[in-house]
Design a protein around this motif. Structure first.
Motif, PDB file in Angstrom:
ATOM      1  N   LEU A   9       0.823  -1.202   0.000  1.00 35.84           N
ATOM      2  CA  LEU A   9       0.000   0.000   0.000  1.00 35.84           C
ATOM      3  C   LEU A   9       0.862   1.260   0.000  1.00 35.84           C
ATOM      4  O   LEU A   9       0.561   2.225  -0.697  1.00 35.84           O
ATOM      5  CB  LEU A   9      -0.908  -0.015   1.234  1.00 35.84           C
ATOM      6  CG  LEU A   9      -2.000   1.032   1.309  1.00 35.84           C
ATOM      7  CD1 LEU A   9      -3.093   0.707   0.304  1.00 35.84           C
ATOM      8  CD2 LEU A   9      -2.579   1.092   2.705  1.00 35.84           C
ATOM      9  N   ALA A  10       1.957   1.225   0.738  1.00 34.75           N
ATOM     10  CA  ALA A  10       2.848   2.379   0.803  1.00 34.75           C
ATOM     11  C   ALA A  10       3.500   2.679  -0.545  1.00 34.75           C
ATOM     12  O   ALA A  10       3.892   3.815  -0.810  1.00 34.75           O
ATOM     13  CB  ALA A  10       3.920   2.144   1.869  1.00 34.75           C
ATOM     14  N   LEU A  11       3.610   1.683  -1.408  1.00 32.92           N
ATOM     15  CA  LEU A  11       4.233   1.870  -2.717  1.00 32.92           C
ATOM     16  C   LEU A  11       3.273   2.432  -3.763  1.00 32.92           C
ATOM     17  O   LEU A  11       3.710   2.892  -4.816  1.00 32.92           O
ATOM     18  CB  LEU A  11       4.816   0.539  -3.216  1.00 32.92           C
ATOM     19  CG  LEU A  11       5.924  -0.057  -2.354  1.00 32.92           C
ATOM     20  CD1 LEU A  11       6.289  -1.443  -2.865  1.00 32.92           C
ATOM     21  CD2 LEU A  11       7.136   0.857  -2.316  1.00 32.92           C
ATOM     22  N   LEU A  12       1.992   2.384  -3.484  1.00 30.02           N
ATOM     23  CA  LEU A  12       1.004   2.889  -4.433  1.00 30.02           C
ATOM     24  C   LEU A  12       0.897   4.408  -4.305  1.00 30.02           C
ATOM     25  O   LEU A  12       0.861   4.943  -3.201  1.00 30.02           O
ATOM     26  CB  LEU A  12      -0.358   2.257  -4.167  1.00 30.02           C
ATOM     27  CG  LEU A  12      -0.437   0.756  -4.360  1.00 30.02           C
ATOM     28  CD1 LEU A  12      -1.801   0.240  -3.902  1.00 30.02           C
ATOM     29  CD2 LEU A  12      -0.201   0.397  -5.817  1.00 30.02           C
ATOM     30  N   HIS A  13       0.839   5.063  -5.439  1.00 32.24           N
ATOM     31  CA  HIS A  13       0.771   6.522  -5.438  1.00 32.24           C
ATOM     32  C   HIS A  13      -0.570   7.000  -5.988  1.00 32.24           C
ATOM     33  O   HIS A  13      -0.641   7.912  -6.807  1.00 32.24           O
ATOM     34  CB  HIS A  13       1.922   7.099  -6.262  1.00 32.24           C
ATOM     35  CG  HIS A  13       3.261   6.698  -5.744  1.00 32.24           C
ATOM     36  ND1 HIS A  13       3.765   7.159  -4.551  1.00 32.24           N
ATOM     37  CD2 HIS A  13       4.180   5.843  -6.222  1.00 32.24           C
ATOM     38  CE1 HIS A  13       4.949   6.624  -4.334  1.00 32.24           C
ATOM     39  NE2 HIS A  13       5.221   5.812  -5.336  1.00 32.24           N
ATOM     40  N   SER A  14      -1.614   6.379  -5.554  1.00 33.15           N
ATOM     41  CA  SER A  14      -2.961   6.736  -5.985  1.00 33.15           C
ATOM     42  C   SER A  14      -3.872   6.696  -4.764  1.00 33.15           C
ATOM     43  O   SER A  14      -3.421   6.384  -3.664  1.00 33.15           O
ATOM     44  CB  SER A  14      -3.449   5.757  -7.046  1.00 33.15           C
ATOM     45  OG  SER A  14      -3.479   4.448  -6.510  1.00 33.15           O
ATOM     46  N   GLN A  15      -5.137   6.995  -4.980  1.00 33.40           N
ATOM     47  CA  GLN A  15      -6.079   6.899  -3.876  1.00 33.40           C
ATOM     48  C   GLN A  15      -6.179   5.429  -3.476  1.00 33.40           C
ATOM     49  O   GLN A  15      -6.350   4.555  -4.330  1.00 33.40           O
ATOM     50  CB  GLN A  15      -7.436   7.425  -4.295  1.00 33.40           C
ATOM     51  CG  GLN A  15      -8.397   7.535  -3.150  1.00 33.40           C
ATOM     52  CD  GLN A  15      -9.688   8.215  -3.561  1.00 33.40           C
ATOM     53  OE1 GLN A  15      -9.902   8.529  -4.716  1.00 33.40           O
ATOM     54  NE2 GLN A  15     -10.547   8.425  -2.605  1.00 33.40           N
ATOM     55  N   LYS A  16      -6.050   5.173  -2.204  1.00 34.60           N
ATOM     56  CA  LYS A  16      -5.997   3.786  -1.740  1.00 34.60           C
ATOM     57  C   LYS A  16      -6.568   3.672  -0.341  1.00 34.60           C
ATOM     58  O   LYS A  16      -6.692   4.662   0.372  1.00 34.60           O
ATOM     59  CB  LYS A  16      -4.566   3.285  -1.768  1.00 34.60           C
ATOM     60  CG  LYS A  16      -3.665   4.120  -0.877  1.00 34.60           C
ATOM     61  CD  LYS A  16      -2.221   3.959  -1.206  1.00 34.60           C
ATOM     62  CE  LYS A  16      -1.411   4.897  -0.350  1.00 34.60           C
ATOM     63  NZ  LYS A  16      -0.323   5.492  -1.015  1.00 34.60           N
ATOM     64  N   PHE A  45     -14.068  -0.211  -7.763  1.00 35.69           N
ATOM     65  CA  PHE A  45     -14.146  -0.064  -9.217  1.00 35.69           C
ATOM     66  C   PHE A  45     -15.272   0.883  -9.625  1.00 35.69           C
ATOM     67  O   PHE A  45     -15.103   1.722 -10.504  1.00 35.69           O
ATOM     68  CB  PHE A  45     -14.312  -1.424  -9.905  1.00 35.69           C
ATOM     69  CG  PHE A  45     -13.016  -2.165 -10.050  1.00 35.69           C
ATOM     70  CD1 PHE A  45     -12.082  -1.788 -11.005  1.00 35.69           C
ATOM     71  CD2 PHE A  45     -12.719  -3.239  -9.227  1.00 35.69           C
ATOM     72  CE1 PHE A  45     -10.883  -2.461 -11.144  1.00 35.69           C
ATOM     73  CE2 PHE A  45     -11.520  -3.927  -9.358  1.00 35.69           C
ATOM     74  CZ  PHE A  45     -10.598  -3.534 -10.319  1.00 35.69           C
ATOM     75  N   LEU A  46     -16.421   0.750  -8.997  1.00 36.58           N
ATOM     76  CA  LEU A  46     -17.540   1.626  -9.340  1.00 36.58           C
ATOM     77  C   LEU A  46     -17.247   3.084  -9.014  1.00 36.58           C
ATOM     78  O   LEU A  46     -17.618   3.978  -9.769  1.00 36.58           O
ATOM     79  CB  LEU A  46     -18.814   1.168  -8.626  1.00 36.58           C
ATOM     80  CG  LEU A  46     -19.431  -0.126  -9.135  1.00 36.58           C
ATOM     81  CD1 LEU A  46     -20.611  -0.540  -8.257  1.00 36.58           C
ATOM     82  CD2 LEU A  46     -19.864   0.020 -10.585  1.00 36.58           C
ATOM     83  N   SER A  47     -16.560   3.334  -7.919  1.00 36.99           N
ATOM     84  CA  SER A  47     -16.296   4.717  -7.545  1.00 36.99           C
ATOM     85  C   SER A  47     -15.131   5.331  -8.324  1.00 36.99           C
ATOM     86  O   SER A  47     -15.078   6.548  -8.482  1.00 36.99           O
ATOM     87  CB  SER A  47     -16.032   4.829  -6.037  1.00 36.99           C
ATOM     88  OG  SER A  47     -14.818   4.208  -5.706  1.00 36.99           O
ATOM     89  N   HIS A  48     -14.220   4.523  -8.834  1.00 38.40           N
ATOM     90  CA  HIS A  48     -13.046   5.061  -9.527  1.00 38.40           C
ATOM     91  C   HIS A  48     -13.091   4.911 -11.041  1.00 38.40           C
ATOM     92  O   HIS A  48     -12.435   5.671 -11.757  1.00 38.40           O
ATOM     93  CB  HIS A  48     -11.772   4.393  -9.002  1.00 38.40           C
ATOM     94  CG  HIS A  48     -11.461   4.801  -7.592  1.00 38.40           C
ATOM     95  ND1 HIS A  48     -12.030   4.178  -6.507  1.00 38.40           N
ATOM     96  CD2 HIS A  48     -10.682   5.779  -7.103  1.00 38.40           C
ATOM     97  CE1 HIS A  48     -11.593   4.754  -5.414  1.00 38.40           C
ATOM     98  NE2 HIS A  48     -10.775   5.727  -5.742  1.00 38.40           N
TER      99      HIS A  48
END
Length: 53
Positions: A9-16, A45-48
């Motif tokens: 999770l720390a490596l992701l640079h998007s809303q998470k 998926f539906l929200s993004h």
């Protein structure tokens, strides 16, 4: 497994968001665990990705 998920999770640079399904193991074999995870994924998926064309 939660520690590995937090590292990923720390490596992701998007809303998470990390969601913990109470009582579920990493294979989601417990009753209703896979359904709960599926619902969380569907909602993400539906929200993004649910954008009008």
């Amino acid at each position: 497994m939660i520690d590995l998920n937090r590292q990923a999770l720390a490596l992701l640079h998007s809303q998470k968001r990390l969601a913990i399904v109470p009582g579920a193991t990493h294979l989601f074999e417990e009753p209703d665990a896979l359904g709960a995870v599926s619902a969380l994924a569907r909602d993400w998926f539906l929200s993004h990705l649910n954008r009008p064309l």
